[in-house]
Motif scaffolding. Sequence first.
Motif, PDB file in Angstrom:
ATOM      1  N   ASP B 200       0.853  -1.187   0.000  1.00 39.94           N
ATOM      2  CA  ASP B 200       0.000   0.000   0.000  1.00 39.94           C
ATOM      3  C   ASP B 200       0.893   1.243   0.000  1.00 39.94           C
ATOM      4  O   ASP B 200       1.542   1.561   0.983  1.00 39.94           O
ATOM      5  CB  ASP B 200      -0.885  -0.033   1.252  1.00 39.94           C
ATOM      6  CG  ASP B 200      -1.894   1.097   1.251  1.00 39.94           C
ATOM      7  OD1 ASP B 200      -1.661   2.098   0.557  1.00 39.94           O
ATOM      8  OD2 ASP B 200      -2.906   0.970   1.974  1.00 39.94           O
ATOM      9  N   SER B 245      -2.276   2.921  -8.003  1.00 43.36           N
ATOM     10  CA  SER B 245      -2.697   3.179  -6.627  1.00 43.36           C
ATOM     11  C   SER B 245      -3.473   4.489  -6.541  1.00 43.36           C
ATOM     12  O   SER B 245      -4.396   4.624  -5.734  1.00 43.36           O
ATOM     13  CB  SER B 245      -1.488   3.169  -5.687  1.00 43.36           C
ATOM     14  OG  SER B 245      -0.962   4.444  -5.533  1.00 43.36           O
ATOM     15  N   SER B 248      -6.969   3.740  -7.672  1.00 42.05           N
ATOM     16  CA  SER B 248      -7.776   3.008  -6.693  1.00 42.05           C
ATOM     17  C   SER B 248      -8.327   3.964  -5.634  1.00 42.05           C
ATOM     18  O   SER B 248      -9.375   3.722  -5.052  1.00 42.05           O
ATOM     19  CB  SER B 248      -6.949   1.901  -6.041  1.00 42.05           C
ATOM     20  OG  SER B 248      -5.994   2.471  -5.182  1.00 42.05           O
TER      21      SER B 248
END
Lengths: 304, 250
Positions: B200, B245, B248
């Motif tokens: 992450d 990322s 998202s």
Amino acid sequence: MTADTGMRAWLLTEEPTSRRHARLAAWYKGWLTLRSNTLAMLGLIVLAFLILVAIFAPLLATHDPFAQDLGQRLLAPGEGGHLFGTDNLGRDIYSRLLYGARISLYIVLLVVMVAPVVGLIVGTVAGYAGGWIDIVLMRVTDIFLAFPRLILALAFVAALGAGIENAVLAISLTAWPPYARIARAETLTIRHADYIHAIRLQGAGPLRVVTRHIWPLCISSLVIRVTLDMAGIILTAAALGFLGLGAQPPSPEWGAMISDGRQYILDSWWVATIPGIAIFTISLAFNLLGDGLRDVLDPKDDNS
Amino acid sequence: MNAIDISNLDVWFGSGADRADAVRDVSFKVADGESFGLVGESGSGKSTILRAIAGLVPTWSGEMTVAGETLGVRRSKAFYRKVQMVFQDPYASLHPRQSVDRVLSETMGLHGVTDIDKRIGRLLDDVGLGPGFRFRYPHQLSGGQRQRVAIARGLACEPSILLLDEPTSALDVSVQGEILNLLTDLRQEHKLTYVMVSHDLGVVGHLCERIGVMKEGRFVEVLAVDEMRRLEAREPYTRHLLESSINSIR
């Protein structure tokens, strides 16, 4: 009453205040789980009853278990003051049954002190060490498993001499391989768990990891297996007695009593049936208790 | 001085035809007090690097110098006083039969700490757990509380380097934030060096100053978090990772 509820609240707290408190609370919760299982409680009560009977056998017996009276042989239950009748030598079956409980519990205790302990050590060491230690220990286990248990026990008894202690030793020496297998399987699933890695990262050696962290998790499945095996242990002891290599006559061992009654089973059913019922009861009680213990000892399905 | 200096690290599993190379020719340095992030897809070898440093994977080659100690296959007891690790899944990293007290006191006992009683109270305080949690068992704790206990265990011997293996990925989003803030505070308070693995980028961006991007066991590039924030990646793979990322989040 208030003291009672106060004690209960103290034991059920979510926030124990000391080590002793936390341990007592955990035991109490385990006891509550066991108590909620009616069948397991039934097993526990029956076993407690048997233990009391074994302890107080001299007080409860109505006759001398070894006294023969050929004039009174093969009396039916209830006849002549004999609650469960008499056997082929006129001995009171009720009194022999009480003293036999001592022998059965003695056998069970001795086996429990040897077989699971040996199995636990062999299994966890093999599972945790891996490599050639694992291979050697497991092949030895395979060799013991490959023999029919009774034949191996017979060989041991023949070498060590007949008698209850040697029979128990022989049973233990043949009973440990399944425990080793279970302990090894459990160890293999545990040894790569993060909590084992974590304690290794604190510098803990293999001895500490195995005894302090792996054993506590293996013991629950072994205890369950032991209680389920009790019936088999008692029956093997009886079989050895029957073959003249276990309990020696006139010892009132339940298995030996059954084999005595075998010849009279058609016309005097009680001689073999009464000790048979006793073996059935103790086996069933152990099985029920084992089932209940699994619920208490398995931390994985805690649904609180 | 560098807390961690790794050069030409290779890590593999199995041997012969079954050999799988998890990490290939990885080199990086982490300065004292720095926080270094390792990112990449799952299976890119980032956790394996941490495990190799911690001594959980014996099959490696290359050179590793951690906290001034050149590492061999075995780790010394002194090493574990300086380097500790927090695992990904707090449900698997606490022994199911041991209370918080037992976990922490055994850890301290192994490190030869003497005033265990007092230290446990302070440690629980440090990680935001009150004294009421001391004698609880793992099944009486939530995921976030368990992870706090695991962090307390990592800090029990007062290490200088903490290896964090996706410490928040198994937790709820709201709890993730709490644990990240805790880790930030602890780092300031105890002057810790972090090496943190995560998939992450947001988590890594929050806690780390530099990140190493990994793909198939190799470093693609190492960039500062500021560069990452400005999306100044040189390699196409890193750009792809950053874009996906960001997408998202939107």
